[in-house]
Enzyme design. Structure first.
Site, PDB file in Angstrom:
ATOM      1  N   ASP A   1       0.842  -1.186   0.000  1.00 31.01           N
ATOM      2  CA  ASP A   1       0.000   0.000   0.000  1.00 31.01           C
ATOM      3  C   ASP A   1       0.884   1.244   0.000  1.00 31.01           C
ATOM      4  O   ASP A   1       2.021   1.206   0.454  1.00 31.01           O
ATOM      5  CB  ASP A   1      -0.874  -0.033   1.264  1.00 31.01           C
ATOM      6  CG  ASP A   1      -2.005   0.956   1.231  1.00 31.01           C
ATOM      7  OD1 ASP A   1      -2.377   1.425   0.136  1.00 31.01           O
ATOM      8  OD2 ASP A   1      -2.538   1.265   2.308  1.00 31.01           O
TER       9      ASP A   1
ATOM     10  N   LEU B   1      10.550 -21.040  -0.117  1.00 32.76           N
ATOM     11  CA  LEU B   1       9.515 -20.047   0.167  1.00 32.76           C
ATOM     12  C   LEU B   1       8.326 -20.220  -0.768  1.00 32.76           C
ATOM     13  O   LEU B   1       8.499 -20.384  -1.979  1.00 32.76           O
ATOM     14  CB  LEU B   1      10.090 -18.636  -0.013  1.00 32.76           C
ATOM     15  CG  LEU B   1       9.087 -17.478   0.019  1.00 32.76           C
ATOM     16  CD1 LEU B   1       8.638 -17.195   1.453  1.00 32.76           C
ATOM     17  CD2 LEU B   1       9.688 -16.230  -0.608  1.00 32.76           C
TER      18      LEU B   1
ATOM     19  N   HIS C   1       3.092   2.517  -8.679  1.00 32.31           N
ATOM     20  CA  HIS C   1       2.810   1.087  -8.832  1.00 32.31           C
ATOM     21  C   HIS C   1       3.993   0.371  -9.487  1.00 32.31           C
ATOM     22  O   HIS C   1       4.355  -0.739  -9.087  1.00 32.31           O
ATOM     23  CB  HIS C   1       1.552   0.866  -9.677  1.00 32.31           C
ATOM     24  CG  HIS C   1       0.291   1.314  -9.022  1.00 32.31           C
ATOM     25  ND1 HIS C   1      -0.083   0.943  -7.753  1.00 32.31           N
ATOM     26  CD2 HIS C   1      -0.713   2.109  -9.479  1.00 32.31           C
ATOM     27  CE1 HIS C   1      -1.238   1.483  -7.450  1.00 32.31           C
ATOM     28  NE2 HIS C   1      -1.648   2.195  -8.485  1.00 32.31           N
TER      29      HIS C   1
ATOM     30  N   LEU D   1      -6.621  -3.529   8.624  1.00 27.27           N
ATOM     31  CA  LEU D   1      -6.519  -4.731   7.794  1.00 27.27           C
ATOM     32  C   LEU D   1      -7.118  -4.542   6.404  1.00 27.27           C
ATOM     33  O   LEU D   1      -6.715  -5.203   5.463  1.00 27.27           O
ATOM     34  CB  LEU D   1      -7.208  -5.913   8.478  1.00 27.27           C
ATOM     35  CG  LEU D   1      -6.532  -6.471   9.711  1.00 27.27           C
ATOM     36  CD1 LEU D   1      -7.382  -7.585  10.318  1.00 27.27           C
ATOM     37  CD2 LEU D   1      -5.151  -6.998   9.372  1.00 27.27           C
TER      38      LEU D   1
END
Length: 194
Positions: A15, A126, A32, A184
């Protein structure tokens, strides 16, 4: 600081990209682009630290409804470039995954995501998950619909977790939001409840 490997699952709300660009006097879309460049760096760092699961929120269900066509086209164009990271993911033994309702995103982006999944599916390090067109409430509703379609009437919390997009993944140990917001916003609501 926690010991290495103590954190199994880190979730990140990516964000603040537009705000960052605006503060630097740049076009919002460039924010972005810069944020997308960090995906490779963050994934490799998490892998080197022994993190087992890293889930990055790339696009929410709300963003898909509210953002303009030009911004969405730019975001999907960035998402399509994920195929450029296949060799890096394989070098670092990263397995790529997605969560969210991909049926509502462009077919080209769906195909790019699938290509990366297919080319990293045997990796055992991962697990990098990109949440795209993802919302926690939507995830829960889709899970309930799956339960209903199977005729389930008795269910435990553990059983219900198997019907969510994150089935097979541990709950979130650490949630990071890269902007100055402290909420959240519907991200991994069930999985981050503790």
């Amino acid at each position: 600081m926690t010991e290495k490997n103590e954190l199994k699952h880190i979730a990140v709300v990516m964000d603040g990209n537009r705000s960052w660009a605006t503060a630097k006097g740049m076009p919002k879309l460039l924010g972005h682009t810069q944020g997308a460049k960090n995906l490779r760096r963050v994934s490799i760092a998490a892998s080197e630290q022994g993190i087992e699961y890293l889930t990055l929120w790339g696009l929410s269900t709300e963003n898909l409804k509210k953002r303009g066509e030009k911004e969405l086209a730019h975001l999907f164009g960035l998402a399509n470039k994920i195929v450029n990271y296949i060799s890096d993911f394989n070098e670092y033994n990263v397995k790529f995954n997605t969560i969210g309702d991909l049926s509502k995103i462009p077919e080209k982006t769906q195909a790019a995501m699938q290509t990366v999944k297919d080319n990293t599916k045997t990796n055992t390090g991962l697990v990098l998950t990109l949440a795209i067109n993802y919302g926690g409430k939507d995830d829960i509703i889709r899970g309930i619909k799956k339960l209903i379609s199977e005729g389930k009437t008795e269910i435990t919390e553990e059983d219900f977790s198997d019907y969510l997009d994150t089935s097979g993944m541990p709950d979130v140990d650490l949630m990071i939001r890269t902007s100055d917001h402290q909420r959240l916003s519907g991200y991994l609501l069930w999985q981050a409840s503790y």
